[in-house]
Design an enzyme around this catalytic site. Structure first.
Site, PDB file in Angstrom:
ATOM      1  N   LYS A   1      -1.520   1.782   1.859  1.00  0.00           N
ATOM      2  CA  LYS A   1      -2.358   1.088   0.877  1.00  0.00           C
ATOM      3  C   LYS A   1      -1.803  -0.315   0.687  1.00  0.00           C
ATOM      4  O   LYS A   1      -0.644  -0.492   0.304  1.00  0.00           O
ATOM      5  CB  LYS A   1      -2.348   1.860  -0.438  1.00  0.00           C
TER       6      LYS A   1
ATOM      7  N   LYS B   1      -6.175   1.890   3.406  1.00  0.00           N
ATOM      8  CA  LYS B   1      -6.988   1.250   2.379  1.00  0.00           C
ATOM      9  C   LYS B   1      -6.575  -0.188   2.219  1.00  0.00           C
ATOM     10  O   LYS B   1      -5.375  -0.437   2.131  1.00  0.00           O
ATOM     11  CB  LYS B   1      -6.759   2.019   1.060  1.00  0.00           C
TER      12      LYS B   1
END
Ligand code: PBG
Length: 323
Positions: free
Chosen positions: A195, A248
């Site tokens: 992330k 992400k």
């Protein structure tokens, strides 16, 4: 083979041939739809920067669940907006917390719908950081126990899968151990393994009211410049017991998705985040792009890069566009 012996256009002559040789598939079964759950009754409050997405109160979730199922979307992921926040994020693991109530309502009204939960503290801390603060630093090890407690409370409420998004080191192992200890060995972990500290989360922070009150998340989320580090992060999570690895954001990180696909044999998920959604909606509202085609092409690109699973605010729009 070279032209004129080989003519790639031969197999593009009609849709039946094109479908025959299509390399990538995309269907609502691959999609996970995020839901923002808020307190109150009868609430469907639009989110300004995410047209088409509402904050929904618990009593409205049954209707939402049935709509998803009717469209062929079998998976949702929940984000909570609690009434009260405190420095210790106590609302994150409260037995009657917003997410815990939302899970029970969904499992009660639509048991076939698979309910995943975002496990993070930023929506529950008064300072908006994803962990416990010591001074102005997010303390890694002091946060782990609270994340594990939160994941267990979600499983106890009936969550089908937990998805830690906090980016503390060691949290997957800690959560796995806590789930196993509490007899939730069957609850999988979809780890936000990779992330990035991204500007594409802007609209989400409005939606979930979780912007950090000072500083940013660069001391725990990844530097957008790095891809070798993504492999190290994912390797750790595999060793700690992750069942699904997530990257992400998605569109600006297709190379990272492709690398994870090559290096690991676990399922790979990609989170097509709020800013990526907002950009499509904004351009479409101006009449500058064909929204349906851009959505389908974007989701297909994420699948082509190697994602098995796509978490996307476009899930319902895409499913509707098929009908
Ligand atoms: C919680 C969390 C965030 C997102 C998912 N989980 C916000 C953040 O890390 O700041 C972003 C999702 C999106 O932008 O759609 N930590």
């Amino acid at each position: 083979m070279v032209f004129p012996d080989y003519r790639p256009r031969r197999l593009r002559r009609n849709e039946t041939f094109r479908a025959l040789i299509r390399e990538t598939s995309l269907s609502p079964a691959h999609l996970v739809y995020p839901l923002f759950v808020t307190t109150g009754k009868g609430v469907r409050a639009p989110i300004g920067s995410m047209p088409g997405i509402d904050r929904i109160s618990v009593d409205q979730l049954g209707r939402e669940a049935k709509e998803c199922l009717a469209l062929g979307i079998g998976n949702v992921i929940l984000f909570g907006l609690p009434d009260k926040k405190d420095p210790a994020a106590s609302g994150a693991y409260a037995a009657d917390g917003i997410i815990q109530r939302a899970i029970k309502e969904l499992k009660n009204k639509a048991p076939e719908l698979m309910v995943s939960t975002d496990v993070c503290l930023c929506e529950y801390t008064s300072h908006g950081h994803c962990g416990i603060l010591v001074g102005e630093e997010v303390d890694n090890d002091a946060t782990l126990g609270i994340l594990a407690k939160t994941a267990v409370s979600h499983a106890r409420a009936g969550a089908d899968m937990v998805a830690p998004s906090d980016m503390m080191d060691g949290r997957v192992g800690e959560i796995r151990a806590a789930l196993d200890e509490e007899d939730f060995a069957n609850v999988p972990i979809m780890s936000y393994a990779v992330k990035y500290a991204s500007a594409f989360y802007g609209p989400f922070r409005e939606a979930a009211d979780c912007a950090p009150q000072f500083g940013d998340r660069s001391s725990y989320q990844m530097d957008p410049a790095n891809v070798r580090e993504a492999i190290r992060e994912a390797t750790l999570d595999v060793e700690e017991g992750a069942d699904i690895l997530m990257v992400k954001p998605a569109v600006a990180y297709l190379d990272v998705i492709a690398r994870l696909r090559e290096e690991f044999d676990l399922p790979v998920a990609a989170y097509h985040v709020s800013g990526e959604y907002a950009m499509i909606k904004a351009a479409a509202a101006q009449g500058w792009i064909d929204e349906k085609r851009v959505v389908a092409e974007t989701l297909l690109a994420i699948r082509r890069a190697g994602a098995d699973i796509i978490i996307t605010y476009c899930a319902k729009d895409y499913a509707r566009s098929l009908g």
